[in-house]
Structures are given as C-alpha cells and as structure tokens.
Design an enzyme around this catalytic site. Sequence first.
Site, PDB file in Angstrom:
ATOM      1  CG  HIS A   1       6.817  -0.301  10.276  1.00 25.30           C
ATOM      2  ND1 HIS A   1       6.827  -0.715  11.582  1.00 25.30           N
ATOM      3  CD2 HIS A   1       6.456   0.996  10.298  1.00 25.30           C
ATOM      4  CE1 HIS A   1       6.475   0.297  12.361  1.00 25.30           C
ATOM      5  NE2 HIS A   1       6.254   1.346  11.609  1.00 25.30           N
TER       6      HIS A   1
ATOM      7  CG  ASP B   1      -0.170  -0.118   2.550  1.00 32.19           C
ATOM      8  OD1 ASP B   1       0.954  -0.673   2.582  1.00 32.19           O
ATOM      9  OD2 ASP B   1      -0.687   0.381   3.578  1.00 32.19           O
TER      10      ASP B   1
HETATM   11 CA    CA Z   1       2.947  -0.717   3.990  1.00 32.37          CA
END
Ligand code: CA
Length: 312
Positions: A242, A11
């Site tokens: 992340h 995303d």
């Molecule tokens: Ca992401």
Amino acid sequence: MAKTKMIIDCDTGVDDALAISYILANPDIEFLGISTTFGNVSVDQSVKNSLLLLEMFHREDVKVYRGMEHNWKSDSYYRDPRLDDIHGRNGIGNVDLGEPKRKAEDICAVDFIVDCARKYGEDLHVVFVGPLTNFGECVKKDPEAMKRINITIMGGALTVQGNRDIYSEANIFDDPVAAKYVFGSEAHINVIPLDVTLKTLFKVSDIKEWKEINEAGKNLYEIARFYYVNEYQDEETGGAMHDPLAAFASYDPSIITNWFRCNLTVEENGRMIGTFRELNLPEKRHSVALDVDAKRFTETYIELVTRMIKDL
Ligand code: CA
C-alpha cells in the site's frame, strides 16, 4: 536535474517502513523528513519506529516530527487489537530494534509540513500514508500553501470493497472527518486506493535475498515477512504494498496506468466516493489510481532497496 523534495506522513507500521525504505533508497529523492501520526500504532510508537528505521539505515540526517495523537471525532487514540496480527504489537512485525538514540524534533509535524509547503511550493511532494488528520490540520492552517504542493495519499477504495469493512479502507476509516475535509478543500490530491495497492503484492521469496546481506537487511526482511505471513496466512500469496506504491507514484506518477479524475468526498461510514453535485464540473481536484504497472513497480522497488541494503 534537481532531486524531488519529499516528506512522508505515516503511522509507522510495516508497509510504512517499506515506503520509508523506498524513499531512502531512491537517489533522486531529497528526503526532507518524516512526519508521524496515529493509526497502525500510537503517534509515539510511530515516532519511535521511524527513528529506529532511520538509524538502521544510517540515515540520522533525516528528521522525524510528531503529529496528531487522535482523530477529529474522538479525544483519544484507540488501537484495534486486530492490528497486532497485521503489523505486530510494536507496528514493525515485533522485530526488536532497541531504543532510538534521537528524539522527534521540537517543531510539530503540521508546522513542519506547512513551513515546507510555503518554502518549496510546487517543488514539494508530500505523501500521506496514514489517517488524514495531519493533512487536515495543514489545510486548516494554510489552505493556499497546501493548494500549491504535490499531494499523494494512500487511502480509499473506489471500485473494490474496503479492508476495514466492505465500504471503507483503513486510513480513511480512521479519520473520516478529516478525510472529508481535505477532499472538500481546494488541494489537488493523487489518490492511491486499494484498487491498485491490492495489485502490487510482494511474496516473501521476492525479498529473501535481504536476510543474507547484513543485519539491516535481515531486520527489514523479518518486518515484511511478519506482515505477509500474518495478514495473508501464506508467504507466497504476497502482501499488498500500500504505502510503498504511494511513495513511488508521488515520485513517478507514470507507474499508474489509469488515473481517473473526479471530485471525491467521504461518507459517515468511511466510504470514499465521487460527489453528486460536482459530477459535471469540468474542474477535477482528485486523480484516483485505478491501474498500475505492477511488474515495473515491484522490480524497481526491489532493485533500489536491495542496492541500498548492500551499500550500507
Ligand atoms: Ca500506513
């Protein structure tokens, strides 16, 4: 030695962009494509950002596929306004990279992943770093094929509190139904949760060299800087890597120094937790990263991406 075949499903926000940069920069990875989903931004913005990043690094050979538009419990995408402060309105730190020359491929992201899973089997690595909706659709389509491949997700929080609320991490929270479904499937999943990503922080000073190298380096620096400054209110606290850590650990799982094997599920509130009824089963489907060699990760990541920017 054969290169590692990899797909990233994202995303495309700031840390997704930094994960894509890592995959492009690692000469031992064969980058099969980017599949996109909603989350930090809409799926259409995710396609656009992915295309623009590939153009910026002169990698139009890598194709982009459009995936699901919204999660399994609603019929439209809702963007939390707080994301403007974390990833910027456009998802890439409000850095204007113009309009992409290319478009997404005609085949949808789910078909692309399943086709690759059937074709490459255990040689394929798929890294899911957004909500798990596309993953869920892949399992619905061909659970056997998805069982054979290497899957790494960025998501969840096992021994720390979440970042969406105290129970849940954002990717799991954004589609808890799909997350529960894939954890309940027979797919083997390596999980990179907040427990480790919050230990891999980059400071703005770590990457300041990028902005002096060329236009692409300056843009990537500005994209990363927006996130670090806005998310953490301090350039030198550092921003959690992340998604880059998930991509790195898919290629090199030894960067994780403590893998905890268990069988996970997701509760209605978005909390990821081990299942009660499977606690004593000898077979474990999930490996959760609980500790990481943050120094080696940071040094290797910056070395590879800096070299790629210099070689443009
Ligand atoms: Ca992401």
